[in-house]
Design a protein around this motif. Structure first.
Motif, PDB file in Angstrom:
ATOM      1  N   ASP A  96       0.766  -1.092   0.120  1.00  7.11           N
ATOM      2  CA  ASP A  96       0.054  -0.048  -0.164  1.00  7.11           C
ATOM      3  C   ASP A  96       0.970   1.249  -0.143  1.00  7.11           C
ATOM      4  OD1 ASP A  96      -2.267  -1.433   0.006  1.00  7.11           O
ATOM      5  OD2 ASP A  96      -2.612  -1.728   2.194  1.00  7.11           O
ATOM      6  N   MET A  97       1.924   1.210  -0.479  1.00  5.63           N
ATOM      7  CA  MET A  97       2.714   2.447  -0.515  1.00  5.63           C
ATOM      8  C   MET A  97       3.184   2.518  -2.091  1.00  5.63           C
ATOM      9  SD  MET A  97       3.331   3.853   2.113  1.00  5.63           S
ATOM     10  CE  MET A  97       5.008   4.662   2.076  1.00  5.63           C
ATOM     11  N   VAL A  98       3.411   3.753  -2.731  1.00 10.57           N
ATOM     12  CA  VAL A  98       3.759   4.066  -3.907  1.00 10.57           C
ATOM     13  C   VAL A  98       5.272   4.562  -3.722  1.00 10.57           C
ATOM     14  CG1 VAL A  98       3.377   5.393  -6.244  1.00 10.57           C
ATOM     15  CG2 VAL A  98       1.363   4.388  -4.786  1.00 10.57           C
ATOM     16  N   TYR A  99       6.275   4.019  -4.504  1.00 13.22           N
ATOM     17  CA  TYR A  99       7.515   4.610  -4.914  1.00 13.22           C
ATOM     18  C   TYR A  99       7.745   5.054  -6.120  1.00 13.22           C
ATOM     19  CZ  TYR A  99       7.682   1.777  -0.287  1.00 13.22           C
ATOM     20  OH  TYR A  99       7.486   1.252   0.981  1.00 13.22           O
TER      21      TYR A  99
ATOM     22  N   LEU B  24      13.473  10.643  -3.974  1.00 15.31           N
ATOM     23  CA  LEU B  24      12.707   9.340  -4.258  1.00 15.31           C
ATOM     24  C   LEU B  24      11.553   9.505  -3.340  1.00 15.31           C
ATOM     25  CD1 LEU B  24      12.935   6.201  -5.827  1.00 15.31           C
ATOM     26  CD2 LEU B  24      12.840   5.829  -3.307  1.00 15.31           C
ATOM     27  N   PHE B  25      10.437   9.245  -3.681  1.00 14.07           N
ATOM     28  CA  PHE B  25       9.369   9.510  -2.937  1.00 14.07           C
ATOM     29  C   PHE B  25       8.594   8.271  -2.235  1.00 14.07           C
ATOM     30  CE2 PHE B  25       9.701  13.446  -5.489  1.00 14.07           C
ATOM     31  CZ  PHE B  25       9.474  14.409  -4.420  1.00 14.07           C
ATOM     32  N   ALA B  26       8.170   8.427  -1.279  1.00 11.09           N
ATOM     33  CA  ALA B  26       7.361   7.135  -0.775  1.00 11.09           C
ATOM     34  C   ALA B  26       6.047   7.772  -0.399  1.00 11.09           C
ATOM     35  CB  ALA B  26       8.058   6.448   0.440  1.00 11.09           C
ATOM     36  N   VAL B  27       4.905   7.243  -1.008  1.00  6.19           N
ATOM     37  CA  VAL B  27       3.520   8.107  -0.733  1.00  6.19           C
ATOM     38  C   VAL B  27       2.659   7.091  -0.609  1.00  6.19           C
ATOM     39  CG1 VAL B  27       1.644   9.219  -1.929  1.00  6.19           C
ATOM     40  CG2 VAL B  27       4.273   9.806  -2.479  1.00  6.19           C
TER      41      VAL B  27
END
Length: 444
Positions: A261-264, A272-275
């Motif tokens: 359930d995380m978007v990288y 680099l994002f963790a959303v």
């Protein structure tokens, strides 16, 4: 540009993690950017060359292997189907433009896009056209005085915009859909069987990265610097996440990885994002030290792997915290997205080197394959075996766009690798700017 010659190595434990990719052997759909983790154990370094298949153009497309066939696009305008065992051409399908899109296979159909402005559905066994869909046009991204280069009144293509969006398929037995982005700024949803338009979603910039599908939501970035979450049934925006938009540090080329359930994803801004996949809220971000992240991340056993541009890194970071676990430095830009099998990370760099890195020993003894072009041209083009833009410019004024074009064309002579590898039957496959698709055996 100087190489940092520092490999930061921290011992870490690989925590079990569920990643959304299709199984390598059982999949009914294979996509270049949703199939980055492969079944395997321990460390498997590079072995001998199995075969090399030559095309007539640079290869930026990433290969996939399905039912004994390797599919890959080339700048010569063809999609190729190559026999996996012997490297012999089975068929080639001609388009009217360069094929920088990577193919996706669903059942007996291969999907891909071309710079001629069409996305194609082709019979995977025969190479015959099933349908084609015309977008609003495909083109390189660019702007007037790109990166502030001279002459200031000239429109310039982005010299580091390598890809077109690669399709992803929702394998619904009754109503399968194929999704892709376009240079016209739209995300398209088509019936995978007929090519009929279901919906399109408009962003505010070209879309050259590949969508990721997760729990009935499509995640895709744009050159407008936003990541979009789109409902796959309605085509309506669920949320968007804004990244930076400073000159020279704007846009998303990296495709998304989704796990737990995380978007990288990476951006040029350069983080680099963790959303959170449901809400679009930022959980953490990793600073890539003024180095673009064009490489698409891969998540395996709780670790995120991705490449960087100017620092020449392959990075491993903790998926939960964003903490850097290790850095391995290559010889040039790392735009190739890594493939992970067991304890091995496979990826290429812009100097024509292809690496197999032991993630357990944290890259202390890398296995390296060099293209023949690199072997011939490295002494002339590279400085101390490392990519250096100023050195390759040979004293020319780098404030001019044409000088930068010349330098990039010099680098391509090395057989630059931006194609992302695919692994099947103990062999790794990847393309190169020298026009070759390589098949390299792996040591067990």
């Amino acid at each position: 540009m100087k190489r940092l010659w520092v490999v930061s190595l921290l011992i870490f434990f690989l925590v079990a993690n569920h990643v959304v990719v299709f199984g390598q052997q059982q999949a009914t759909t294979i996509s270049a950017f949703q199939n980055r983790v492969f079944k395997g154990e321990k460390y498997n370094p590079l072995g001998s060359v199995k075969w090399v298949f030559k095309t007539k153009g640079k290869i930026f497309s990433s290969p996939i292997v399905y039912q004994g066939i390797v599919y890959i696009g080339s700048e010569d305008g063809f999609l190729y189907a190559i026999q996996e065992k012997m490297g012999k051409k089975l068929w080639k399908f001609q388009t009217g433009g360069a094929v920088h899109s990577s193919p996706t296979v669903y059942k007996n159909t291969v999907y891909f896009g071309s710079f001629d402005g069409y996305y194609y559905a082709v019979d995977s066994k025969k190479g015959s056209l099933k349908w084609k869909f015309k977008t609003g046009g495909e083109h390189w991204s660019g702007e007037v005085s790109f990166l502030g280069l001279k002459p200031y009144d000239r429109y310039m293509d982005d010299l580091w915009d390598f890809f077109l969006s690669s399709p992803v398929v929702n394998p619904d037995a009754k109503d399968p859909s194929v999704f892709f982005g376009s240079s016209d700024g739209n995300v398209y949803a088509l019936n995978a069987n007929t090519g009929k338009l279901k919906w399109k979603f408009a962003a505010n910039g070209s879309i050259h990265c590949s969508p990721a599908l997760y729990k009935k939501t499509l995640y895709v970035g744009s050159w407008d610097a936003n990541l979009y979450a789109i409902d796959i049934k309605t085509g309506k925006q669920r949320w968007k996440f804004e990244t930076g938009n400073k000159v020279g540090f704007k846009g998303i080329e990296s495709s998304v990885a989704v796990a737990n359930d995380m978007v990288y994803f990476g951006a040029r801004d350069p983080f680099l994002f963790a959303v959170n996949a449901e809400t679009g809220k930022l959980v953490w971000k990793y600073d890539a030290a003024y180095s673009w992240i064009i490489s698409s991340p891969v998540v395996s056993n709780g670790v995120i792997y991705f490449g960087t541009s100017d620092t020449f890194w392959l990075v491993g970071i903790d998926a939960k915290t964003g903490k850097q676990l290790f850095v391995f430095q290559a010889n040039g830009y790392v735009y190739s997205s890594p493939a992970i099998m067991g304890d091995t990370a496979y990826f290429g760099d812009f100097t024509g080197n292809f690496f197999a890195i032991n993630t357990k020993s944290l890259g202390k003894e890398p296995s390296v394959f060099s293209t023949e072009s690199r072997k011939k041209m490295a002494a002339e083009i590279l400085k101390d075996n490392v990519l250096d833009f100023s050195y390759a410019g040979k004293g020319a004024d780098l404030s001019f766009y044409e000088t930068n074009q010349t330098v990039m064309n010099q680098f391509y002579k090395l057989g630059s690798i931006v194609s992302s590898p695919f692994i099947a039957n103990n062999t790794v496959y990847f393309g190169s700017a020298d026009g070759n698709c390589y098949a390299i055996k792996l040591k067990k």
